[in-house]
Design a protein around this motif. Structure first.
Motif, PDB file in Angstrom:
ATOM      1  N   VAL A  14      41.814  46.782  50.457  1.00 34.90           N
ATOM      2  CA  VAL A  14      43.027  45.957  50.403  1.00 34.90           C
ATOM      3  C   VAL A  14      42.734  44.827  49.413  1.00 34.90           C
ATOM      4  O   VAL A  14      41.716  44.145  49.549  1.00 34.90           O
ATOM      5  CB  VAL A  14      43.352  45.377  51.800  1.00 34.90           C
ATOM      6  CG1 VAL A  14      44.561  44.457  51.744  1.00 34.90           C
ATOM      7  CG2 VAL A  14      43.567  46.505  52.809  1.00 34.90           C
ATOM      8  N   TYR A  15      43.609  44.656  48.456  1.00 33.60           N
ATOM      9  CA  TYR A  15      43.380  43.633  47.432  1.00 33.60           C
ATOM     10  C   TYR A  15      44.452  42.549  47.480  1.00 33.60           C
ATOM     11  O   TYR A  15      45.577  42.776  47.922  1.00 33.60           O
ATOM     12  CB  TYR A  15      43.358  44.267  46.039  1.00 33.60           C
ATOM     13  CG  TYR A  15      42.201  45.224  45.856  1.00 33.60           C
ATOM     14  CD1 TYR A  15      40.902  44.748  45.692  1.00 33.60           C
ATOM     15  CD2 TYR A  15      42.402  46.610  45.883  1.00 33.60           C
ATOM     16  CE1 TYR A  15      39.834  45.618  45.542  1.00 33.60           C
ATOM     17  CE2 TYR A  15      41.342  47.494  45.730  1.00 33.60           C
ATOM     18  CZ  TYR A  15      40.060  46.988  45.560  1.00 33.60           C
ATOM     19  OH  TYR A  15      39.007  47.851  45.416  1.00 33.60           O
ATOM     20  N   VAL A  16      44.059  41.395  46.957  1.00 35.27           N
ATOM     21  CA  VAL A  16      44.953  40.239  46.974  1.00 35.27           C
ATOM     22  C   VAL A  16      44.690  39.424  45.698  1.00 35.27           C
ATOM     23  O   VAL A  16      43.557  39.408  45.206  1.00 35.27           O
ATOM     24  CB  VAL A  16      44.695  39.412  48.268  1.00 35.27           C
ATOM     25  CG1 VAL A  16      43.310  38.777  48.289  1.00 35.27           C
ATOM     26  CG2 VAL A  16      45.745  38.358  48.493  1.00 35.27           C
ATOM     27  N   PRO A  17      45.718  38.757  45.142  1.00 36.37           N
ATOM     28  CA  PRO A  17      45.447  37.914  43.967  1.00 36.37           C
ATOM     29  C   PRO A  17      44.426  36.829  44.287  1.00 36.37           C
ATOM     30  O   PRO A  17      44.453  36.250  45.377  1.00 36.37           O
ATOM     31  CB  PRO A  17      46.818  37.303  43.647  1.00 36.37           C
ATOM     32  CG  PRO A  17      47.798  38.276  44.198  1.00 36.37           C
ATOM     33  CD  PRO A  17      47.161  38.833  45.443  1.00 36.37           C
ATOM     34  N   SER A  18      43.543  36.590  43.337  1.00 35.77           N
ATOM     35  CA  SER A  18      42.514  35.562  43.529  1.00 35.77           C
ATOM     36  C   SER A  18      43.154  34.173  43.600  1.00 35.77           C
ATOM     37  O   SER A  18      44.216  33.934  43.022  1.00 35.77           O
ATOM     38  CB  SER A  18      41.539  35.625  42.348  1.00 35.77           C
ATOM     39  OG  SER A  18      40.812  34.449  42.258  1.00 35.77           O
ATOM     40  N   GLU A  19      42.475  33.270  44.291  1.00 38.89           N
ATOM     41  CA  GLU A  19      42.923  31.879  44.346  1.00 38.89           C
ATOM     42  C   GLU A  19      42.768  31.208  42.978  1.00 38.89           C
ATOM     43  O   GLU A  19      43.338  30.142  42.737  1.00 38.89           O
ATOM     44  CB  GLU A  19      42.087  31.105  45.378  1.00 38.89           C
ATOM     45  CG  GLU A  19      42.523  31.315  46.816  1.00 38.89           C
ATOM     46  CD  GLU A  19      43.873  30.680  47.122  1.00 38.89           C
ATOM     47  OE1 GLU A  19      44.029  29.488  46.852  1.00 38.89           O
ATOM     48  OE2 GLU A  19      44.764  31.399  47.607  1.00 38.89           O
ATOM     49  N   ASP A  20      41.983  31.837  42.116  1.00 46.62           N
ATOM     50  CA  ASP A  20      41.689  31.239  40.814  1.00 46.62           C
ATOM     51  C   ASP A  20      42.625  31.711  39.701  1.00 46.62           C
ATOM     52  O   ASP A  20      42.251  31.704  38.519  1.00 46.62           O
ATOM     53  CB  ASP A  20      40.230  31.528  40.416  1.00 46.62           C
ATOM     54  CG  ASP A  20      39.263  30.818  41.337  1.00 46.62           C
ATOM     55  OD1 ASP A  20      39.617  29.728  41.825  1.00 46.62           O
ATOM     56  OD2 ASP A  20      38.172  31.355  41.583  1.00 46.62           O
ATOM     57  N   VAL A  21      43.811  32.136  40.088  1.00 52.40           N
ATOM     58  CA  VAL A  21      44.824  32.465  39.079  1.00 52.40           C
ATOM     59  C   VAL A  21      46.181  31.914  39.532  1.00 52.40           C
ATOM     60  O   VAL A  21      46.423  31.727  40.720  1.00 52.40           O
ATOM     61  CB  VAL A  21      44.976  33.997  38.833  1.00 52.40           C
ATOM     62  CG1 VAL A  21      43.693  34.602  38.304  1.00 52.40           C
ATOM     63  CG2 VAL A  21      45.472  34.726  40.057  1.00 52.40           C
TER      64      VAL A  21
END
Lengths: 165, 103
Positions: free
Chosen positions: B10-17
């Motif tokens: 399961v993937y999620v957008p990084s907090e660093d973008v």
């Protein structure tokens, strides 16, 4: 399907003013500074066309007189960068250093961030953002700063012309 | 070594973008050293890339995203599978997405 991801380098992404505004807001809402290339001449000589500026998000503290701020320009929906020349409860009187027209009243809701750094040709430019900002803010409020800059330019051109004779 | 996206993950957008949909595309601004930098490298995703991105929500496995997309796009499942894994791997390589914390 053909999904593609393209990498765009060195500010080559051509965005409309509206799109750029959305992006600036999105980054600042995340409470991180945004580094972006400035366009236009309204803040010259402190910020010149093509300079790279860093806009830092406003936290709880509000910008004071003399500070350079990025704000939402309502008539055309763009992000503009000008100087605060007067502050009153929830309102800011703002004008570009190189603008002779009337100052604009901006509510704090339209403020996006403050300009903390200016880079020109890879070097940091400090003039106009340090303690002298108070004096520039004062002169701008009296509508004297742009006149002073124009007069200085004329003197410099004159001196330069004489030295080449 | 390039890490390939896993169908079970399961993937999620990084907090660093910071990602925004602008004029039909997704524009991704990486936060590098605590600064969003328009003068540095930005990324754009086209229309179909956007469909994948919007499903990387930290809830669905990659294989479930592929299944959902097979209902949206008239393309062979193998092709969708290849495209999704390809894009997810690229996003993973650039740390634009991360594996969602379990639990």
């Amino acid at each position: 399907m053909n999904p593609t991801m393209a990498a765009v380098k060195n500010g080559e992404l051509l965005l409309s003013k509206e799109a750029l505004k959305d992006l600036v807001r999105a980054v600042l809402e995340k409470k991180v500074p945004f580094r972006i290339r400035a366009k236009g001449f309204s803040m010259s000589p402190v910020i010149k066309d093509g300079d790279v500026i860093v806009i830092t998000p406003l936290m709880d503290d509000q910008p004071g007189c003399g500070e350079v701020v990025a704000f939402l320009n309502v008539p055309n929906g763009t992000v503009a960068v000008h100087r605060v020349i007067k502050r009153s409860a929830g309102h800011y009187l703002i004008r570009g250093d190189n603008t002779r027209g009337p100052a604009e009243t901006v509510t704090k809701e339209r403020l996006l961030g403050r300009v903390k750094t200016v880079e020109r040709n890879g070097k940091k430019v400090r003039f106009g953002l340090g303690p002298e900002r108070f004096f520039i803010g004062y002169l701008n409020r009296k509508n004297l700063f742009s006149s002073l800059v124009h007069a200085s330019r004329k003197v410099l051109l004159l001196l330069n012309g004489r030295s080449h004779r | 070594m390039i890490k390939k996206a896993n169908l079970e993950a399961v993937y999620v957008p990084s907090e660093d973008v910071v990602a925004r949909e602008i004029e039909g595309e997704i524009i991704i601004v990486p936060i590098v050293s605590g600064v969003g930098d328009m003068e540095d490298e930005l990324f754009t995703l086209n229309e179909t890339g956007k469909s994948i991105w919007q499903k990387l929500d930290g809830r669905r496995k990659l294989k479930d995203i592929i299944e959902a997309l097979s209902g949206e796009f008239k393309a062979p499942l193998e092709e969708i599978n290849e495209d999704v894994v390809g894009l997810a791997s690229e996003l993973l390589k650039r740390r634009i997405i991360i594996e969602a914390p379990k639990g």
